[in-house]
Motif scaffolding. Sequence first.
Motif, PDB file in Angstrom:
ATOM      1  N   ASP A   1       0.852  -1.189   0.000  1.00 11.45           N
ATOM      2  CA  ASP A   1       0.000   0.000   0.000  1.00 11.45           C
ATOM      3  C   ASP A   1       0.889   1.241   0.000  1.00 11.45           C
ATOM      4  O   ASP A   1       1.978   1.247   0.582  1.00 11.45           O
ATOM      5  CB  ASP A   1      -0.884   0.011   1.245  1.00 11.45           C
TER       6      ASP A   1
ATOM      7  N   GLU B   1      -4.912   8.210   0.247  1.00 11.08           N
ATOM      8  CA  GLU B   1      -4.240   7.254  -0.641  1.00 11.08           C
ATOM      9  C   GLU B   1      -3.560   7.958  -1.806  1.00 11.08           C
ATOM     10  O   GLU B   1      -2.448   7.588  -2.202  1.00 11.08           O
ATOM     11  CB  GLU B   1      -5.267   6.244  -1.167  1.00 11.08           C
TER      12      GLU B   1
ATOM     13  N   SER C   1       2.466  -1.391   4.416  1.00 10.74           N
ATOM     14  CA  SER C   1       2.179  -0.072   3.884  1.00 10.74           C
ATOM     15  C   SER C   1       3.553   0.582   3.769  1.00 10.74           C
ATOM     16  O   SER C   1       4.294   0.659   4.749  1.00 10.74           O
ATOM     17  CB  SER C   1       1.284   0.724   4.829  1.00 10.74           C
TER      18      SER C   1
END
Length: 477
Positions: free
Chosen positions: A257, A285, A358
Motif C-alpha cells: 500500500d 491514498e 504499507s
Amino acid sequence: MAKQKMLQFVDVDREMPQKRAADTRAQDFQEIYAEFADKKAKEQASRCSQCGVPYCQAHCPLHNNIPDWLRLTAEGRLEEAYAISQATNTFPEICGRICPQDRLCEGNCVIEQSGHGTVTIGSVEKFVTDTAWEQGWVKPVTPAQERGESVAIIGAGPGGLAAADMLRRQGVQVTVYDRHDRAGGLLTYGIPGFKLEKDVVMRRVKQLEEAGVEFVLNCNVGEDISFDAIRGKHDAVLIATGVYKSRDLNGPGSGADGIVRAIDYLTASNRKSFGDDVAEFESGELNAEGKSVIVIGGGDTAMDCVRTAIRQGATSVKCLYRRDRANMPGSQRETQNAEEEGVEFVWQTAPKGFTGDSVESVIVQKMRLGAPDASGRRSPEVIEGADYNEPADLVIKALGFEPEDLPTLWGEQALEVTRWGTIKADFRTHETSLPGVFAVGDIVRGASLVVWAIRDGREASESIMDFLNQTAQVAAE
C-alpha cells in the motif's frame, strides 16, 4: 504609470468599504498586469532576428510561422498575429503553456544558439492567444456547408480534438467517444492545473460542442459499445485513444500500500480541482499532504508528480532517476522549476525493493553509466553493495506509459499493431490496416508530446476528407 495606479489604491482604501476597495485593487492589478504582459510580449517578440533560416519554425512539429507572428506582435498587431498562429495550430494557447519549447522552437532559436538567451516564444504565443479570447477574435467553428457523412473519433485528447475541429470546419458530422466524464484526455486529467488551467481546455471543448461536435462520455469502447457498432454507425473512424497503461515496478514489496501509479495520482488531483468528490484523495491514498514522497522516473510525468506533491504540502519530495541529469528525458526547464520549488533529485539511483506492508521505505540501489546501448544512450549499471534505504510514506511510479491491447479489448484482430503494441498506421495518411479507420497520436507513436498529437490529428483530418470524397465519388458513379 504603474506607480500612479498604486497611489490610487491608497486613496480608494480610505474612501470605500473594504470589499469595494479589494475589487478595485484587483481590477487595477489586472490592468497593470495586462499592460506589463503586453510590453514584455512586444519586447520579446522584437528580439526575433528574422533570420533567413527560421530554425524555430523548422523544429516546431506544426511548422508554425513563428517569425511572422513574432514580428506582428512586436508591431502591436496582435489580431493578425493570432490569425497566423491559429492557421497552423488548433490550440495555440495550450501549446504556449505546455510545449517543451526548450527542446523545440526556443532551443533552436538562433539568438539562443549565439549565447544571448532565447526569444520566449511560448510565452508570447500564450499571451497572443489569451488576448484573442479576451477580445473576441476567436471565431466560432461555422462550416460553410453541412455534409451528410459522419466520423467517429475514439478518444477526446489533443489528437482527437484537433481532428474534430478540422473535420467540423468541413461540415462533417463528428461524434467523439471517450472513457472519461470530461473531454480533453491528458490535457484534462493528466497535466496539472498549475501548468495548464482547466478552464482553458474546457473553453475549447465548449467551442467544439457549440460547433456541433457530439461528445459521448463515460463510454468504454469494447464494453459500453463495440468497435464494430461504431464502424457500422459512421463513415470513417479515427482512433486517438492515447496510451494509458502504466509501466510497472518489480521487486520485493512492490505491491505494498502507498505505491501508486502516476496517472491515478494526477487524475485524483485534477478531479479535486474541478470540485469532484474523490474518495482516494480524501482518504490520503492519492494525497501527498504531510508525507515523505518519492517519485520514480525522469520524464515530464515525473516532473508533474513532484511539483504536484509540493503543492499538496508534502514534507519532502525526492525524485529517483537511474541516469544523470544530462540524460533524463524530461524537460530541463521543468527540472529547474522543480528544484526551485524544493524537490530533491537523486541521480543515478533506482528502486530495488520496498519495505513495509504499507510502504515505509524504498530500497535504493546506486547506479553508474556504462557503455552506450543501441540507441546511443549510456546504459545504467548497478553498483554492487551500495544499496541504502530511503524513507517514504508515498511512492509514485512515473515510469512511462504503454499501449493497451486494443485488438483484444475491441475484438478486432484485423487491426494490426507493431511489436510494441502501438497501432500500425501509414505515416503519411494515418490509415490503419482497416479500410476507413485511421489512427493518430500516442497510440501510434508511443508516449509523445501533445504538439505531435495535434499535428497528427490535423493531418489525419485531411486524409479522412480524401477518403470520404473518394467514397462519395464511387457511390455516385
